[in-house]
Every structure is written in structure tokens, then in C-alpha cells.
Design a protein around this motif. Structure first.
Motif: not given
Length: 368
Positions: A215-217, A41-43, A223-224, A47-49
Motif C-alpha cells: 500500500l505504501e509503495t 480505482a481497480v478499473r 493504489l487503494k 486496488g489491494l484486497f
């Protein structure tokens, strides 16, 4: 898990399916959906950390610039206001205290971001080396939350929530007082994945709201939520070092391959004499990249051999999710560090063949 430190998002981990582990004394998610899925997902998207376990120290005062310049190996003089610098911090013998980010707000106000497992140690080191510098050192880590949105769609997603043009924030620059859906934040174009993206700092009480909104947006854009597992595989593929693996108090930045971030021609800094001497005498060992030729996944701590001679050990090793190859980094005797050298990794008591390759396993995709 009760005795572990927790970020303000601890309840959100469970809400999004996070698997919690002990990381440097913190209760943090190693994964949500899965390491491979989050890595991809990030690549490919974003992604959200939650990286709120990282530490933050403010340096304020007349001598803020001089204090930081003496503390770090890189040259802070190169910074303009709102620019960010990556740099090692060394002991007098050249061993690494930590690798940090230096944010310059102005000549009298700096913001340092340090690794979670080193917060107390780093802050104590700064206090011990304050000397006659006229500065105030504030460990503000408990009051700061840090989120990182990373990936090719990071800007597109975050732009929907902010009141400023994110394109104006260049690589390794930051902007203060950015409003994200009414939440005041510091936003920098930095990260630890090799992808474009942003690191966002705000006050602890805003953490859950900010996390949920982002995350919702980003949901429709793929986005994961992402955990520590893929954070490690992502940073490793693009040869970003990790304290405790490639960086230690027994390893110098020159041995770690961080020569670019060590400015031996600048005025004195802690560790300079030892590093100048090491540079003059030549390295005895070095961090190298390698690719497995035999089957077997290299892991941190595995021994490295040539014949029956032990020449070092693996610092990081994985089956690369992006490259689908078993690759690693190892600290080995300098004589065996040339590209193309055959080495052997002891995997489950069996010597498995590998070859020294460039540490640039995967091409970085920063927006510069």
C-alpha cells in the motif's frame, strides 16, 4: 463479531478505515473509502484486497495428478508446471461442490485454492474421494495469507518490490519463491476483477508487513485498499460467477454457462455421467444476463416473470459502477434465454421490464 473467524489483517482493516461485516462466518471489510471509489480505482489504477479467508489445500504424492484429474471437470492434463487452471468441482449428480483454482507445481504436487465458505466441505469431499489414490491431502488454509493486487497499474506497483520480472509471469501462470521486500511469496497472474493483476500467497505471520509495504509503495500511483463490496461488483461486470449466487449444489456448470471448463471428452471425473446426460437431453434452465428497461435495481433472489409465469430468479444484480446501468444475472427457464427476450423482474412487489442481453457486460482487461 467476536465469534467470527479473522484473518491476520483484522487490525489493519480499522487502521485503513475498513467497515467490517460478517461474510461466510468471517469478519471482513466490505469497504474502506467506499465501494464506488474502490471499484473505480481497480478499473483505472489499482486496488489491494485481503483475500486470506480463501482456502488452500496441498495435494502431494505419486497419484496427485490422477486424483485432481478425477476431482475436477476441467482437464488437468493441459497444464505444465507452474500453470493455473480454473475449474468446477461436481457431485455425482452434476451439482457444483465449488469452483476452484488448480496450481500445478509438478505432477506430484498440486495446490488448490477454494472458496472461504466451502473450506471444510471441500476438504471433506476430497478426503471422501481419496479412495485408492496415493496422495496426501493437507488443508493449509490457516497458515496461508492471500493478497490480490488488481488493476492496470498492478504490475508497475508490485514490480518496485520484487526481485524478478513480473512480465515473465504470463496470464494464469505462477512463480514460486518470489521475494517481495525480503518476504518469500508465491505470485500468480490471476484475479477476480477482470483486470490485470496478481494474487500473492505467503505465510500468515508476514501478512501485516506485506500489506503495509504494498500500500505504501502504490500510494503515489493511486493504489487503494479495497473491500468485498467492489470485489463483487467488479467480478459481476465481467461475468465471473460467485458460489452461492450463480453456482450451487443445485446448479450444474452447464446451466451456469461454464461449458468451456467442463471437458466431457476426458477420462472419468466425478459428475461426468450426469453432465453427459444433461448435455444430450438439453438444458431446462440457464444463467442469462439482463438489462433493466424500467427503473429499479435487481437484487439477488428477486423473482423473474414472463406474464404471470415465474421463470426463475436473479442470482446477482447491481447498478453497474462502470456502465451506469442496472444489470443482472438470472437463472431462468431455457425457453426464455434467447438474447432480446423481454422478461420482468419483481422489484419491491412491482414487475419491472428487462431484456436478456449478453453476459459480457464489461470487456476484460487481462494482460495475456
Amino acid at each position: 463479531m467476536e465469534q467470527l473467524k479473522k484473518t491476520p489483517l483484522i487490525d489493519s482493516y480499522e487502521k485503513y478505515g475498513g467497515k467490517i461485516i460478517d461474510f461466510a462466518g468471517w469478519a471482513l471489510p466490505v469497504q474502506y473509502e467506499g465501494i464506488i471509489q474502490e471499484h473505480e480505482a481497480v478499473r483505472t489504477k489499482a486496488g489491494l484486497f485481503d483475500v486470506s479467508h480463501m482456502g488452500e489445500v496441498e495435494v502431494i504424492g505419486e497419484d496427485a495428478f490422477s486424483f485432481v484429474q478425477n476431482l475436477v471437470t476441467n482437464d488437468v492434463k493441459a497444464l505444465v508446471d507452474n500453470q493455473v487452471l480454473y475449474t468446477p468441482v461436481c457431485y455425482p449428480d452434476g451439482g457444483i461442490v465449488d469452483d476452484i483454482l488448480v496450481y500445478r507445481f509438478n505432477e506430484k504436487h498440486f495446490f488448490l485454492v477454494i472458496n472461504a465458505g466451502n473450506i471444510e466441505k471441500d476438504f471433506q469431499w476430497m478426503v471422501e474421494n481419496k479412495g485408492k489414490f496415493n496422495v496426501e491431502l493437507n488443508n493449509i488454509s490457516p497458515s496461508v495469507v492471500q493478497l490480490a493486487i488488481q488493476g492496470p497499474k498492478a504490475e508497475e506497483i508490485l514490480q518496485k518490490l520484487v526481485d524478478t520480472s513480473l512480465q515473465e509471469i504470463k496470464f494464469f501462470f505462477c512463480k514460486r519463491n518470489v521475494s517481495i521486500e525480503g518476504i518469500k511469496c508465491l505470485v500468480s497472474r490471476t484475479g477476480y476483477t477482470g483486470e490485470d493483476g496478481f494474487e500473492i500467497y505467503t505465510s500468515s505471520e508476514k501478512a501485516v508487513s506485506l500489506w503495509d509495504k504494498i500500500l505504501e509503495t502504490g500510494k503515489e500511483d493511486g493504489l487503494k485498499p479495497a473491500g468485498l463490496g467492489c470485489r463483487d461488483t467488479l467480478r459481476f461486470e465481467v461475468n465471473l460467477p460467485l458460489y452461492g449466487n450463480e453456482l450451487l449444489d443445485t446448479i450444474t456448470p452447464l446451466e451456469a454457462g461454464l461449458d468451456f471448463f467442463v471437458r466431457l471428452d476426458k477420462e472419468n471425473f466425478i459428475g461426468k455421467d450426469a453432465l453427459v446426460k444433461q448435455k444430450e437431453e438439453g438444458l431446462k434452465r440457464k444463467i442469462v444476463g439482463f438489462e433493466m428497461k424500467d427503473r429499479g435495481i435487481p437484487r439477488h433472489g428477486y423473482e423473474v416473470f414472463v406474464g404471470d409465469k415465474k421463470i426463475g430468479q436473479v442470482t446477482t444484480g447491481y447498478l453497474s459502477p462502470s456502465l451506469k446501468k442496472n444489470i443482472g444475472l438470472a437463472l431462468i427457464d431455457y425457453d426464455y434465454s434467447n438474447l432480446g427476450t423481454t422478461i420482468f423482474i419483481k422489484v419491491r412487489n412491482k414487475l419491472s421490464e428487462a431484456v436478456v442481453v449478453s453476459k459480457k457486460f464489461y470487456k476484460k482487461n487481462y494482460n495475456k
